[in-house]
Design a protein around this motif. Structure first.
Motif, PDB file in Angstrom:
ATOM      1  N   PRO A   1     -10.641  -6.607  10.770  1.00 54.64           N
ATOM      2  CA  PRO A   1      -9.892  -7.473   9.828  1.00 54.64           C
ATOM      3  C   PRO A   1     -10.703  -8.705   9.391  1.00 54.64           C
ATOM      4  O   PRO A   1     -10.541  -9.182   8.271  1.00 54.64           O
ATOM      5  N   ARG A   2     -11.570  -9.170  10.281  1.00 54.79           N
ATOM      6  CA  ARG A   2     -12.417 -10.303   9.902  1.00 54.79           C
ATOM      7  C   ARG A   2     -13.340  -9.917   8.739  1.00 54.79           C
ATOM      8  O   ARG A   2     -13.562 -10.710   7.812  1.00 54.79           O
ATOM      9  N   LEU A   3     -13.843  -8.676   8.794  1.00 53.58           N
ATOM     10  CA  LEU A   3     -14.653  -8.160   7.687  1.00 53.58           C
ATOM     11  C   LEU A   3     -13.880  -8.182   6.373  1.00 53.58           C
ATOM     12  O   LEU A   3     -14.424  -8.559   5.327  1.00 53.58           O
ATOM     13  N   VAL A   4     -12.631  -7.761   6.433  1.00 58.25           N
ATOM     14  CA  VAL A   4     -11.810  -7.745   5.216  1.00 58.25           C
ATOM     15  C   VAL A   4     -11.676  -9.154   4.651  1.00 58.25           C
ATOM     16  O   VAL A   4     -11.929  -9.394   3.465  1.00 58.25           O
ATOM     17  N   MET A   5     -11.309 -10.087   5.511  1.00 66.72           N
ATOM     18  CA  MET A   5     -11.045 -11.444   5.047  1.00 66.72           C
ATOM     19  C   MET A   5     -12.318 -12.124   4.541  1.00 66.72           C
ATOM     20  O   MET A   5     -12.303 -12.800   3.506  1.00 66.72           O
ATOM     21  N   LEU A   6     -13.422 -11.925   5.275  1.00 62.51           N
ATOM     22  CA  LEU A   6     -14.675 -12.570   4.850  1.00 62.51           C
ATOM     23  C   LEU A   6     -15.203 -11.950   3.566  1.00 62.51           C
ATOM     24  O   LEU A   6     -15.723 -12.652   2.686  1.00 62.51           O
ATOM     25  N   SER A   7     -15.080 -10.636   3.454  1.00 60.73           N
ATOM     26  CA  SER A   7     -15.527  -9.950   2.248  1.00 60.73           C
ATOM     27  C   SER A   7     -14.712 -10.416   1.034  1.00 60.73           C
ATOM     28  O   SER A   7     -15.249 -10.628  -0.057  1.00 60.73           O
ATOM     29  N   TYR A   8     -13.427 -10.591   1.266  1.00 58.23           N
ATOM     30  CA  TYR A   8     -12.537 -11.093   0.217  1.00 58.23           C
ATOM     31  C   TYR A   8     -12.968 -12.502  -0.222  1.00 58.23           C
ATOM     32  O   TYR A   8     -13.162 -12.764  -1.418  1.00 58.23           O
TER      33      TYR A   8
ATOM     34  N   SER B   1     -10.405  -8.904  -4.276  1.00 55.97           N
ATOM     35  CA  SER B   1     -10.758 -10.093  -5.058  1.00 55.97           C
ATOM     36  C   SER B   1     -11.250  -9.723  -6.451  1.00 55.97           C
ATOM     37  O   SER B   1     -11.713 -10.583  -7.189  1.00 55.97           O
ATOM     38  N   HIS B   2     -11.155  -8.431  -6.801  1.00 55.30           N
ATOM     39  CA  HIS B   2     -11.644  -7.939  -8.086  1.00 55.30           C
ATOM     40  C   HIS B   2     -13.105  -8.328  -8.300  1.00 55.30           C
ATOM     41  O   HIS B   2     -13.487  -8.837  -9.370  1.00 55.30           O
ATOM     42  N   ALA B   3     -13.903  -8.087  -7.271  1.00 52.81           N
ATOM     43  CA  ALA B   3     -15.343  -8.340  -7.356  1.00 52.81           C
ATOM     44  C   ALA B   3     -15.981  -7.369  -8.349  1.00 52.81           C
ATOM     45  O   ALA B   3     -15.345  -6.406  -8.787  1.00 52.81           O
ATOM     46  N   THR B   4     -17.225  -7.609  -8.695  1.00 53.01           N
ATOM     47  CA  THR B   4     -17.944  -6.664  -9.557  1.00 53.01           C
ATOM     48  C   THR B   4     -18.220  -5.390  -8.770  1.00 53.01           C
ATOM     49  O   THR B   4     -18.230  -5.392  -7.538  1.00 53.01           O
ATOM     50  N   GLN B   5     -18.457  -4.300  -9.515  1.00 56.61           N
ATOM     51  CA  GLN B   5     -18.731  -3.032  -8.844  1.00 56.61           C
ATOM     52  C   GLN B   5     -19.987  -3.142  -7.984  1.00 56.61           C
ATOM     53  O   GLN B   5     -20.058  -2.560  -6.898  1.00 56.61           O
ATOM     54  N   GLU B   6     -20.965  -3.909  -8.453  1.00 55.52           N
ATOM     55  CA  GLU B   6     -22.195  -4.103  -7.684  1.00 55.52           C
ATOM     56  C   GLU B   6     -21.902  -4.764  -6.334  1.00 55.52           C
ATOM     57  O   GLU B   6     -22.434  -4.361  -5.289  1.00 55.52           O
ATOM     58  N   GLN B   7     -21.038  -5.767  -6.367  1.00 53.71           N
ATOM     59  CA  GLN B   7     -20.672  -6.464  -5.122  1.00 53.71           C
ATOM     60  C   GLN B   7     -19.872  -5.547  -4.193  1.00 53.71           C
ATOM     61  O   GLN B   7     -20.098  -5.536  -2.975  1.00 53.71           O
ATOM     62  N   ILE B   8     -18.946  -4.803  -4.796  1.00 49.46           N
ATOM     63  CA  ILE B   8     -18.135  -3.886  -3.986  1.00 49.46           C
ATOM     64  C   ILE B   8     -19.034  -2.873  -3.276  1.00 49.46           C
ATOM     65  O   ILE B   8     -18.902  -2.646  -2.064  1.00 49.46           O
ATOM     66  N   ASP B   9     -19.960  -2.282  -4.027  1.00 45.27           N
ATOM     67  CA  ASP B   9     -20.847  -1.268  -3.449  1.00 45.27           C
ATOM     68  C   ASP B   9     -21.742  -1.873  -2.368  1.00 45.27           C
ATOM     69  O   ASP B   9     -21.996  -1.254  -1.326  1.00 45.27           O
ATOM     70  N   ALA B  10     -22.241  -3.081  -2.631  1.00 43.73           N
ATOM     71  CA  ALA B  10     -23.116  -3.736  -1.651  1.00 43.73           C
ATOM     72  C   ALA B  10     -22.351  -4.034  -0.364  1.00 43.73           C
ATOM     73  O   ALA B  10     -22.861  -3.800   0.740  1.00 43.73           O
ATOM     74  N   LEU B  11     -21.118  -4.506  -0.500  1.00 45.81           N
ATOM     75  CA  LEU B  11     -20.336  -4.808   0.698  1.00 45.81           C
ATOM     76  C   LEU B  11     -19.959  -3.537   1.445  1.00 45.81           C
ATOM     77  O   LEU B  11     -19.895  -3.524   2.682  1.00 45.81           O
ATOM     78  N   ALA B  12     -19.723  -2.452   0.700  1.00 48.53           N
ATOM     79  CA  ALA B  12     -19.429  -1.168   1.364  1.00 48.53           C
ATOM     80  C   ALA B  12     -20.621  -0.740   2.215  1.00 48.53           C
ATOM     81  O   ALA B  12     -20.464  -0.334   3.368  1.00 48.53           O
TER      82      ALA B  12
END
Lengths: 308, 308
Positions: A42-49, A178-189
């Motif tokens: 859950p910390r990952l979720v919150m920090l990523s957000y 947080s509706h991040a960019t696709q680039e950010q979403i992929d990088a965080l994944a």
């Protein structure tokens, strides 16, 4: 976002959601939740957000709680299959309430995940696919242990599914929220996936070397069932014969420990985990500077430094 | 809508969704699905959808499949807890693959539900709440059996949750999918709930009187564990002492059967089931005439007439 406050909100959300008129389910759920755990998912979720610009932590909290409940449910079911009687330093649900109620408590927690996720529409598929991977990973692990047939590739497939997939989903969900960019979403994944792999490798190492009291769970249990042996495979390139021999030993625990601790397998596995963490941290370059980004870096590094 | 074709599409959807690279999960899922079962829950979804004007059966099929997978998952887990080795006339997943893989197969099926439901947004909460009720009902049943404390009210709470809630959700989901009026949705929800209660009462009666071969599952098992005894409570108004005595008998099966079969408990329970079905059918008055409506009526009536 104040991460400490946010994580407390995640705790509150988990306890609120496991309330039930059915006392056994409520009490067993509270028992496993109140035993703590690292709450790294859950910390990952919150920090990523937060690191992708999310402001309204209340929107991410139920998702973070859902991700941790997937892990919690799997822990409860895992303790049935492994006959684990100590978990997080306390008796397991299985030990206190017996197998039947432990099984139902796991089902209860798995279902609560989707009650929490119901309002999140398109994000549901991310978490259900990660949960599917987790169940598949646990199954591959049980099959490999049964067949005494755990090679390096199978070990990777197991930890990718049973651990890394949920870490990946957690980091991805935070960014999606947080509706991040696709680039950010992929990088965080990718960050989450690599952190998850490293986390499991370190977990398997700790299982090999820790004694029961320090780890707070029935140490050596994974090992006795031919699972923790995997970390040997991670590192023993081209020399699987030793570990295979070890996996079928009659009194495996002492023998395996001695063999692995004698060699340099553990140091090699630590090196591999460190490389994965380094790759993970590099993914964060696409994010703007922020306190949350720094915490994501620290979280990844803490994983390879932890001793429990 | 051609219900036979629609139900075949539900079968196809279930088999397609349980495909997995993890062979054990795929094979165990196919095993329990190919053993058949009455498919009454997905039929409820499809008929409810058609009876409220739904035209595009492809839209309702995944939801119907999801509802049946909830039931299937619970059956697989139930057979672990009950040590049931025969299910639908074939060896149970538990019997063939063992407890660990049966547990994981149930988790797999429970998770597949939410993969199927992911596109259905607001409908997710209906199915997750019904699944929650099912788990709570199973838990209440296990607790009552353990405590030897099954009274009439507890029996009703158990069957309302473990069976009627999913029937209710199935009928309700069908109506929601066709964007029926709220009056129709509520009427179908009540129809499903009452049909579900009747279904479980008849099931408990059949468990009492059927022999193993006819029922296709380990007959008397529910009874031996103090569960099927409930049907006695349904009908023995004010005379719970007999059944309570019976529930704690050392060699319960024969003794209970004899006591219940001697009295008029079974006939009374059948009468109660018939009344519930009658109430259910009356709810359908709010629907326009249609072939699907007639099939809903027939489905309800078949439930009290079935002998397996």
């Amino acid at each position: 976002m104040d991460i400490t406050k946010a994580m407390q909100a995640v705790e509150d959300a988990m306890f609120a959601t496991v309330d039930s008129e059915v006392i056994v389910l409520r009490d067993a759920s509270r028992h496993i939740l109140s035993a703590g755990g690292k709450r790294v998912r859950p910390r990952l979720v919150m920090l990523s957000y937060a690191a992708t610009g999310g402001q309204d932590s209340a929107r991410a909290v139920p998702v973070a709680a859902a991700v941790e409940l997937v892990h919690t449910a799997s822990v409860v079911h895992d303790d049935i299959n492994d006959h684990g009687y100590v978990r997080r330093g306390r008796p397991s649900v299985n030990a206190l309430w017996g197998r039947t109620f432990a099984l139902l408590t796991g089902d209860f927690l798995f279902t609560k995940v989707y009650e929490l996720m119901a309002p999140y529409q398109d994000l549901n598929i991310i978490l259900s696919e990660a949960t599917m991977a987790l169940v598949e990973g646990e199954t591959l692990q049980a099959a490999a242990a049964k067949e005494g047939n755990l090679n390096r590739e199978t070990y990777y497939q197991i930890i990718a599914r049973k651990t890394a997939a949920l870490f990946k989903a957690g980091a991805q969900l935070g960014a999606e929220l947080s509706h991040a960019t696709q680039e950010q979403i992929d990088a965080l994944a990718r960050y989450g996936f690599n952190v998850g792999l490293a986390f499991q490798i370190i977990d398997d190492i700790l299982d090999l070397i820790a004694d029961s009291a320090q780890l707070g769970k029935t140490a050596g249990l994974d090992l006795a069932q031919g699972k923790g042996v995997g970390s040997a495979y991670v590192t023993h390139n081209g020399n699987q014969a030793v570990a295979e021999q070890v996996a079928v030993a009659d009194d495996p625990l002492t023998a395996i420990k001695q063999k692995i601790l004698k060699g340099d397998a553990i140091q090699e596995a630590r090196t591999q985990a460190a490389m994965l963490v380094q790759q993970a941290v590099q993914e964060l370059d696409v994010l703007p500077e922020s306190a949350a980004k720094q915490e994501l870096i620290a979280l990844a590094q803490l994983i390879i430094e932890r001793d429990h």
